[in-house]
Enzyme design. Structure first.
Site, PDB file in Angstrom:
ATOM      1  CG  ASP A 120      -1.019   1.167 -23.765  1.00 25.03           C
ATOM      2  OD1 ASP A 120      -1.997   1.888 -24.034  1.00 25.03           O
ATOM      3  OD2 ASP A 120      -0.545   0.330 -24.560  1.00 25.03           O
TER       4      ASP A 120
ATOM      5  CD  GLU B 167       7.018  -2.394 -20.654  1.00 24.13           C
ATOM      6  OE1 GLU B 167       6.611  -1.239 -20.796  1.00 24.13           O
ATOM      7  OE2 GLU B 167       7.241  -3.163 -21.599  1.00 24.13           O
TER       8      GLU B 167
ATOM      9  CE1 TYR C 286       4.277  -4.868 -27.968  1.00 21.13           C
ATOM     10  CE2 TYR C 286       5.714  -4.358 -26.119  1.00 21.13           C
ATOM     11  CZ  TYR C 286       4.515  -4.849 -26.615  1.00 21.13           C
ATOM     12  OH  TYR C 286       3.566  -5.324 -25.748  1.00 21.13           O
TER      13      TYR C 286
ATOM     14  CD  GLU D 299       3.765  -6.400 -22.387  1.00 14.42           C
ATOM     15  OE1 GLU D 299       3.956  -5.452 -23.179  1.00 14.42           O
ATOM     16  OE2 GLU D 299       3.405  -6.241 -21.214  1.00 14.42           O
TER      17      GLU D 299
HETATM   18  C1  GCB Z   1       4.191  -2.579 -23.112  1.00 12.16           C
HETATM   19  C2  GCB Z   1       3.345  -2.587 -21.895  1.00 12.16           C
HETATM   20  C3  GCB Z   1       1.873  -2.784 -22.221  1.00 12.16           C
HETATM   21  C4  GCB Z   1       1.492  -1.957 -23.443  1.00 12.16           C
HETATM   22  C5  GCB Z   1       2.321  -2.422 -24.614  1.00 12.16           C
HETATM   23  C6  GCB Z   1       2.033  -1.624 -25.895  1.00 12.16           C
HETATM   24  O1  GCB Z   1       5.369  -2.797 -23.063  1.00 12.16           O
HETATM   25  O2  GCB Z   1       3.765  -3.528 -20.933  1.00 12.16           O
HETATM   26  O3  GCB Z   1       1.116  -2.418 -21.085  1.00 12.16           O
HETATM   27  O4  GCB Z   1       0.136  -2.028 -23.722  1.00 12.16           O
HETATM   28  O5  GCB Z   1       3.675  -2.277 -24.314  1.00 12.16           O
HETATM   29  O6  GCB Z   1       1.165  -2.012 -26.660  1.00 12.16           O
HETATM   30  O7  GCB Z   1       2.685  -0.607 -26.087  1.00 12.16           O
END
Ligand code: GCB
Length: 579
Positions: free
Chosen positions: A165, A405, A457, A493
């Site tokens: 991403d 990841e 997330y 993250e």
């Molecule tokens: C993740 C990735 C990162 C993405 C992020 C997202 O888990 O490691 O590269 O940019 O999520 O914003 O979805």
């Protein structure tokens, strides 16, 4: 690998400038002998990505051609002359005066060629073919076909297609340098440090490619220390251990650096000299804690990107300064080089300003289907070697990250990463080694890595808008992960997209309020867990990515600063927490 420097015995010039450039969509360059030189080039800035410099070719990933001419400076006769590339994404082939020097695969890491035999005093023609196309067996991968379950979450529908991403910027991203050294100059230096009480020790190993009888003279200066030690090279190696009776340790609050200078003497004559900043510190994991200089340390900071309008992923010194200024303003003490090694200058400044860095290889989005696995393994091993060779002497680098990841559920992912973990330990036994995963309890690599780095997330990609449920799930999961692996956990993250200027009260997804509330509530929870050793917000700044339905304006809006480095509401809220 030593970064080039200029002094009485070494000289470096940069070839950064406007070069000639051609896209080669039909891949006809080689059959038309463009390696000797090509016509109809257009000017391009080097270093920088090619994608945002022109009206055409933004999504074109290669192949493309670069050429330039150069002359040698005065006084380089009888020197070894080396051509060095700081970072080219992803596959580079290089010709000098029509002769192939070699190839290098993988961006974000330097490579060099000894050009002594080929280089002329003037009129040297340097030509490069750069191919940024991503394939199923490249690392990082792109254009992977097959069962999406093998590589979920997938960015497969996005354009340009990549298994990650962020925008797959291509080109010559860091300075191209030409340097001159003595034929028997130092080739490598490795510094390791330790201390007991107030007594520090610096262990130095200097290497060169010759066995001409020579002496190495080591000077260590700073913080009241003035030592000089001489040892004879035994064949190509010279080693020294320097004691510092009253050591000034390196840490984020006191980033004390010593100046090490190594001279090489043949008889009475000094034929080489190299200087390096040295920070004395230790780093390790003990039980549930991360220890810096034997004291527990908590990481607050970011996952980030090298990314800016127009220049793409190109080296931009003012941006490096700006990003450190923002991180200091907000009270961060650390960051991860997600998802590839950053420039050498970024690490030099981390040493100087006192930032703790998790240095990550370019292995993002790896998947484990059998086809192409051997090639991916070799590339991962190569990147790890190159990254550690480049960055091993930085006190700021506290950890190596093997990957971000990976889709590592298949059983053979375990030996794949176990081997890489062992490689890292063999190359550098002084730093913890980790891998950043979204898999949680099923991540096999957490069983042998030194600590658990998790991306989560909840409240965004799942439980969207429902922070109560998200936080409760996160709390349970963290406790389970800790019970299962018995290791410290870094939340590497977490974050939410916020469109700058979009507001909602009560907070709703995509508003600045929702991003701020989610981050603050995550942090409040993390601080209640004694085994959590840090919080890295995703992301410092908004950044460019491929086009797709989840990425408005081809941007990832999880930055707490905008892409042009203005604070969102969350930045102020986090600053209040981190100061
Ligand atoms: C993740 C990735 C990162 C993405 C992020 C997202 O888990 O490691 O590269 O940019 O999520 O914003 O979805």
């Amino acid at each position: 690998m030593l970064y080039p420097q200029s002094n009485l015995h070494r000289q470096v010039i940069e070839l950064s400038d406007f070069w000639d450039f051609r896209f080669d969509p039909q891949d006809i360059g080689q059959t038309n002998d463009w390696q000797i030189g090509f016509a109809d080039g257009r000017p391009i800035a080097v270093p920088s990505s090619w994608n945002d410099q022109f009206e055409d070719g933004r999504d074109f990933l290669g192949p493309a051609w670069y050429q330039t001419e150069f002359a040698l400076p005065w006084g380089w006769n009888e020197k070894r002359i080396v051509l060095r590339f700081g970072s080219i994404n992803y596959l580079a082939e290089v010709w000098l005066n029509g002769q192939l020097l070699g190839k290098h695969e993988g961006g974000h890491l330097p490579f060099e060629f000894d050009v002594t035999a080929l280089v002329q005093q003037s009129g040297n023609k340097l030509v490069l073919r750069v191919d940024g196309r991503l394939t199923f067996d490249s690392v990082p991968p792109g254009n992977v076909t097959g069962d999406p379950a093998d590589f979920f979450p997938s960015h497969a529908g996005n354009h340009p297609q990549a298994q990650f991403d962020f925008f797959p910027y291509c080109g010559i991203h860091r300075p191209v340098m030409l340097y001159a050294i003595s034929p028997s100059a130092l080739q490598d230096v490795t510094v390791q440090t330790q201390f007991t009480g107030t007594h520090g020790q610096v262990n130095i190993r200097a290497e060169r490619n010759t066995d001409i009888p020579s002496i190495a003279r080591f000077h260590l200066n700073g913080h009241g220390q003035h030592s000089i030690i001489e040892t004879a090279f035994s064949s190509d190696i010279a080693e020294a251990n320097i004691d510092i009776p009253d050591v000034a340790l390196w840490s984020p609050t006191n980033p004390n650096l010593y100046e090490l200078v190594i001279e090489v003497l043949q008889g009475e004559e000094i034929i080489d000299s190299y200087s390096l900043k040295v920070g004395v510190r230790t780093i390790g994991v003990d039980g549930d804690q991360l220890l810096l200089n034997d004291q527990p340390i908590y990481l607050n900071g970011f996952g980030r990107h090298e990314d800016f309008p127009v220049i793409g992923r190109g080296y931009l010194p003012a941006l490096i300064i700006k990003d450190y200024a923002l991180m200091q303003w907000i009270g961060a003490n650390s960051f991860r080089t997600s998802h590839y090694p950053y420039s050498e200058q970024m690490l030099d400044l981390a040493d100087q300003l006192g930032f703790l860095v998790i240095d990550e290889t370019p292995a993002v989005g790896l998947y484990f289907r059998e086809d192409g696995l051997e090639k991916r393994r070799e590339l991962c091993q190569q990147y790890l070697r190159e990254m550690i060779a480049r960055d091993k002497n930085h006190p700021s680098v506290i950890m190596w990250s093997l990957a971000n990841e990976p889709h590592s559920t298949p059983p053979h992912a375990r030996p794949f990463f176990e081997e890489l973990y062992q490689d890292a330990k063999k190359l550098d036994a002084t730093r913890p080694v980790t891998l950043v995963s979204f898999l949680g309890a099923s991540e096999q690599a957490f069983e042998f890595c030194d600590l658990v780095c998790l991306n989560r997330y909840l409240g965004w990609y799942s439980q969207g808008g429902n922070l109560d449920e998200a936080l409760s799930l996160l709390s349970t999961e963290l406790d389970l992960l800790h019970q299962k692996f018995g290791k410290p956990i870094l939340l590497a993250e977490f974050g939410a997209d916020a469109i700058p200027g979009h507001h909602a009260q009560p907070p709703e997804m995509f508003s600045e309020e929702y991003q701020a509330e989610m981050l603050v509530r995550y942090i409040e929870l993390l601080r209640q867990k004694p085994y959590v050793i840090g919080e890295h917000i995703w992301n410092l700044c908004d950044f460019k990515t491929s086009q797709g339905v989840t990425r408005v304006g081809a941007l990832n809006y999880k930055g707490i600063f905008t892409r042009d480095r203005r604070p969102k509401l969350a930045a102020h809220r986090i600053r209040a927490l981190w100061h």
